[in-house]
Design a protein around this motif. Structure first.
Motif, PDB file in Angstrom:
ATOM      1  N   THR A   1     -34.468  10.752  11.555  1.00 47.41           N
ATOM      2  CA  THR A   1     -33.429  10.355  10.609  1.00 47.41           C
ATOM      3  C   THR A   1     -33.803  10.714   9.176  1.00 47.41           C
TER       4      THR A   1
ATOM      5  N   THR B   1     -43.430   0.050  10.529  1.00 41.54           N
ATOM      6  CA  THR B   1     -42.302  -0.159  11.442  1.00 41.54           C
ATOM      7  C   THR B   1     -41.496  -1.362  10.959  1.00 41.54           C
TER       8      THR B   1
ATOM      9  N   LEU C   1     -35.836   6.460  14.359  1.00 43.79           N
ATOM     10  CA  LEU C   1     -35.325   5.242  14.972  1.00 43.79           C
ATOM     11  C   LEU C   1     -35.603   5.369  16.458  1.00 43.79           C
TER      12      LEU C   1
ATOM     13  N   MET D   1     -34.180  -2.061  18.268  1.00 41.00           N
ATOM     14  CA  MET D   1     -34.234  -0.778  17.573  1.00 41.00           C
ATOM     15  C   MET D   1     -35.384  -0.904  16.586  1.00 41.00           C
TER      16      MET D   1
ATOM     17  N   GLU E   1     -35.268   3.181  20.224  1.00 40.97           N
ATOM     18  CA  GLU E   1     -34.728   2.033  20.937  1.00 40.97           C
ATOM     19  C   GLU E   1     -35.650   1.734  22.102  1.00 40.97           C
TER      20      GLU E   1
ATOM     21  N   PHE F   1     -36.038   5.216   7.077  1.00 40.42           N
ATOM     22  CA  PHE F   1     -36.981   5.443   8.172  1.00 40.42           C
ATOM     23  C   PHE F   1     -36.979   6.917   8.541  1.00 40.42           C
TER      24      PHE F   1
ATOM     25  N   GLY G   1     -37.308   0.901  13.396  1.00 41.25           N
ATOM     26  CA  GLY G   1     -37.392   1.924  12.372  1.00 41.25           C
ATOM     27  C   GLY G   1     -38.857   2.253  12.157  1.00 41.25           C
TER      28      GLY G   1
ATOM     29  N   THR H   1     -38.613  -3.875  12.981  1.00 42.89           N
ATOM     30  CA  THR H   1     -37.984  -4.113  14.278  1.00 42.89           C
ATOM     31  C   THR H   1     -36.701  -4.903  14.121  1.00 42.89           C
TER      32      THR H   1
END
Length: 164
Positions: free
Chosen positions: A111, A146, A118, A83, A120, A115, A85, A148
């Protein structure tokens, strides 16, 4: 136009479907086994096969329900999931749309909080993950950062929400 699996329509893009208790029970049956026959579902919820077929078709046409095969990425040779951000300056929706086009990205959500997005990712290995982060995500002009979160082990994943 062919619909890609990761594309999602806006909530008002299709006509709304009334989801009563019977429809929720049908959805629950499909969540348990998406291959369950209309006759078996009808028996479980007290409707005819034809009535179940009609309700399922309305749910599919509305975009509220998709019936798909869920795979285990590890068993298919995708050894790295994460995932990520993403922080953005500028138009978050535009960046979300661009990221949604990347085949390695399975999930994009806008979101509130630390962040802006998000995402995936499912990758073959760490080299592909690095490629996605470094050259595909961070290279977007509006992306300012980012973070991770590499998946070590999946403990729970369900698709049974939305009916209770």
């Amino acid at each position: 136009m062919t619909r890609k699996p990761h594309e999602q329509d806006s909530p008002d893009a299709k006509s709304p479907v009334h989801v009563d208790e019977l429809s929720k029970r049908i959805i629950e049956q499909l969540q348990q086994d998406g291959r369950r026959s209309y006759a078996a579902i009808g028996k479980a919820v007290g409707l005819s096969e034809a009535a179940v077929r009609q309700r399922v078709q309305r749910l599919l046409d509305s975009g509220m329900v998709q019936i798909v095969a869920v795979t285990d990425p590890l068993q298919l040779g995708f050894l790295r999931q994460a995932m990520i951000g993403v922080t953005v300056s500028g138009d978050v929706q535009e960046v979300a749309d661009r990221l949604a086009e990347l085949p390695e990205i399975e999930y994009v959500v806008i979101t509130a909080g630390s962040f802006d997005l998000l995402v995936e990712v499912v990758c073959r290995d760490d080299d592909q993950l690095l490629e996605v982060i470094n050259r595909r995500i961070r290279s977007l002009e509006s992306v300012t950062g980012t973070e991770t979160f590499v998946y070590l082990k999946l403990r729970k994943q369900t698709y049974a929400w939305g009916t209770r």
